[in-house]
Design a protein around this motif. Structure first.
Motif, PDB file in Angstrom:
ATOM      1  N   SER A  29       0.835  -1.203   0.000  1.00 23.37           N
ATOM      2  CA  SER A  29       0.000   0.000   0.000  1.00 23.37           C
ATOM      3  C   SER A  29       0.871   1.255   0.000  1.00 23.37           C
ATOM      4  CB  SER A  29      -0.896   0.002   1.245  1.00 23.37           C
ATOM      5  OG  SER A  29      -1.226   1.325   1.606  1.00 23.37           O
ATOM      6  N   ASN A  30       0.613   2.147  -0.951  1.00 20.98           N
ATOM      7  CA  ASN A  30       1.400   3.391  -1.000  1.00 20.98           C
ATOM      8  C   ASN A  30       1.023   4.338   0.131  1.00 20.98           C
ATOM      9  OD1 ASN A  30      -1.145   3.842  -2.418  1.00 20.98           O
ATOM     10  ND2 ASN A  30      -0.332   5.886  -2.807  1.00 20.98           N
ATOM     11  N   ALA A  31      -0.189   4.216   0.661  1.00 25.26           N
ATOM     12  CA  ALA A  31      -0.622   5.149   1.700  1.00 25.26           C
ATOM     13  C   ALA A  31      -0.129   4.716   3.079  1.00 25.26           C
ATOM     14  CB  ALA A  31      -2.141   5.264   1.703  1.00 25.26           C
ATOM     15  N   LEU A  32      -0.085   3.408   3.328  1.00 30.30           N
ATOM     16  CA  LEU A  32       0.219   2.925   4.684  1.00 30.30           C
ATOM     17  C   LEU A  32       1.470   2.056   4.765  1.00 30.30           C
ATOM     18  CD1 LEU A  32      -3.384   1.856   5.808  1.00 30.30           C
ATOM     19  CD2 LEU A  32      -2.318   4.116   5.927  1.00 30.30           C
ATOM     20  N   GLY A  33       1.911   1.521   3.633  1.00 25.51           N
ATOM     21  CA  GLY A  33       3.088   0.646   3.642  1.00 25.51           C
ATOM     22  C   GLY A  33       2.783  -0.814   3.915  1.00 25.51           C
ATOM     23  N   THR A  34       1.503  -1.155   4.116  1.00 24.88           N
ATOM     24  CA  THR A  34       1.137  -2.561   4.379  1.00 24.88           C
ATOM     25  C   THR A  34       1.613  -3.462   3.239  1.00 24.88           C
ATOM     26  OG1 THR A  34      -0.926  -1.644   5.246  1.00 24.88           O
ATOM     27  CG2 THR A  34      -0.812  -4.063   4.997  1.00 24.88           C
ATOM     28  N   VAL A  35       2.304  -4.545   3.594  1.00 28.81           N
ATOM     29  CA  VAL A  35       2.676  -5.551   2.590  1.00 28.81           C
ATOM     30  C   VAL A  35       1.577  -6.605   2.606  1.00 28.81           C
ATOM     31  CG1 VAL A  35       4.399  -7.246   1.854  1.00 28.81           C
ATOM     32  CG2 VAL A  35       5.138  -5.152   3.020  1.00 28.81           C
TER      33      VAL A  35
END
Ligand code: PMP
Length: 415
Positions: free
Chosen positions: A181-187
């Motif tokens: 996710s570009n907004a949160l960094g979640t992989v």
């Protein structure tokens, strides 16, 4: 609480010197560039590759009998093999050069979605998607009558996998989701989700825009049908990227742009098309950009993606602890698997105001909805502040960010 800085690899720390722009002061101060999720800076080798092409190798590809044209064609073809190996695709013909992630997703939407989806079919997206992985599917849905379904996100910024399973059915024809996710960094657990979606007969598109610069990607191990990325987030040029599509699927797709290079024969009665991938590369492409993209891939491979991942993981862990130590600061996106991105809110200061104050000290972060408005709506936030890391960042950058935030708190009277 003192947050202990990690011991970063000296070899990795030395890489900063390879990026000319980082030597340039901004507003009279050292540039602290933490907007890598938006675009990365370019190492000298990538800048040189683009310049060298124009200085020594420039000619149009595919059409010339002369030496320079053949040389440029060779470089262009080699770049395709570089991307193939980078993604571990089975063959170079599975790689289509595009202007970036956005164009690659639109290409799949138009060349596969428009002709393969129909009324009642379902397109499964996630609440974490970037607008570029939402809007093209809305076009397809409007045109074909297919329905869009959305995998919800948990408060932690992780996908709700129980809801995902429940949304899957024989109507699901496509799962389109991001790797990171570009907004949160979640992989995201793309491998397991790909398997589950394919088990009900769906195709799977993975948006790798925020992944390829941060971890080794192996499209065959993931098992996805499409994988897309942009070169500019990978230390390469803007306006370049690639689509990986499994050969049998690509070969069955209809072209969307007609013109030179994508045809076999043309008459006024009708035309026949070139084999893939040329069928999807109409017109003179960005030849110099393609070669510079290959140079960027060579560069990250020389640095080593495992080493980059470790460096950024250490930096993110340090940054997260240091940010959480600031009173009134809240990290948005707290899942255990994250890559190179710290999104946050500070007291009730609007992220735009925080970004503007940090900029006065040469600190570049991003503030906004990150082209993920549905996610912001879900989280009940207008925007977040986002610091995103690259291989050339170091603990001094994190320290500068933290100092800048304390300064902003004082200015806003929330210190
Ligand atoms: N998807 C994701 C996850 C992204 O982060 C971005 C860029 N912010 C895009 C798609 C769009 O990439 P581009 O603008 O390079 O086409």
């Amino acid at each position: 609480m003192t947050v202990v800085a990690p011991e970063l690899s000296p070899a990795m720390l030395a890489r900063q010197a390879e990026f000319p722009i980082l030597k340039q002061p901004i507003r009279g101060q050292r540039l602290v560039y933490l907007d890598n999720g938006a675009t990365t800076q370019k190492p000298q080798v990538v800048i040189d590759a683009e310049r060298d092409f124009y200085e020594r190798s420039n000619a149009n590809i595919h059409r010339g009998v002369h030496w320079l044209s053949q040389h440029a064609t060779d470089l262009y073809d080699q770049a395709r093999v570089t991307v193939q190996k980078f993604l571990h695709a089975a063959r170079p013909e599975e790689i289509v050069f595009t202007r970036g992630t956005t164009e690659a997703i639109n290409m799949v939407a138009y060349c596969w979605g428009m002709s393969n989806l129909k009324q009642g079919d379902e397109i499964l997206l996630t609440e974490l998607e970037h607008h570029s992985n939402i809007v093209p599917w809305q076009f397809v849905a409007q045109h074909t009558g297919a329905l869009i379904k959305v995998v919800p996100v948990l408060d932690s910024g992780e996908l709700d996998l129980t809801a995902f399973q429940a949304l899957l059915s024989e109507r699901t024809r496509l799962l389109a989701m991001n790797h990171v996710s570009n907004a949160l960094g979640t992989v995201n657990p793309i491998q397991a989700m790909t398997r589950a979606a394919q088990a009900v007969g769906a195709k799977v598109l993975i948006d790798g825009a925020q992944a390829v610069a941060h971890a080794v990607v192996d499209v065959q191990a993931i098992g996805c049908d499409f994988y897309v990325f942009s070169a500019h987030k990978l230390y390469g040029p803007t306006g370049m990227g690639a689509l990986y599509a499994r050969y049998d699927i690509l070969d069955g797709m209809v072209p969307w742009m007609g013109g030179g290079d994508m045809i076999q024969t043309v008459s006024f009665e009708g035309s026949t098309y070139a084999p893939v991938p040329q069928r999807f590369e109409a017109g003179t492409p960005n030849i110099a950009g393609t070669i510079a993209m290959a140079a960027a891939i060579d560069y990250v491979q020389e640095v080593g993606l495992e080493a980059i991942a470790q460096h950024e993981h250490d930096l993110l862990t340090y940054a997260t602890a240091a940010l959480l130590d600031i009173k009134g600061l809240r990290i948005i996106g707290t899942g255990p698997h994250k890559a190179a991105i710290a999104s946050f809110m500070l007291d009730d200061i609007h992220p735009h105001d925080l970004g503007t104050i940090l900029d006065m000290d040469g600190i570049a972060i991003r503030a906004g909805h990150h082209c993920a408005m549905p996610l912001m709506t879900r989280l009940g936030l207008p925007a977040t502040a986002r610091a995103s890391f690259a291989l050339y960042n170091n603990t001094a950058d994190v320290d500068a960010l933290v100092a800048g935030i304390y300064k902003a708190k004082k200015l806003f009277g929330v210190g």
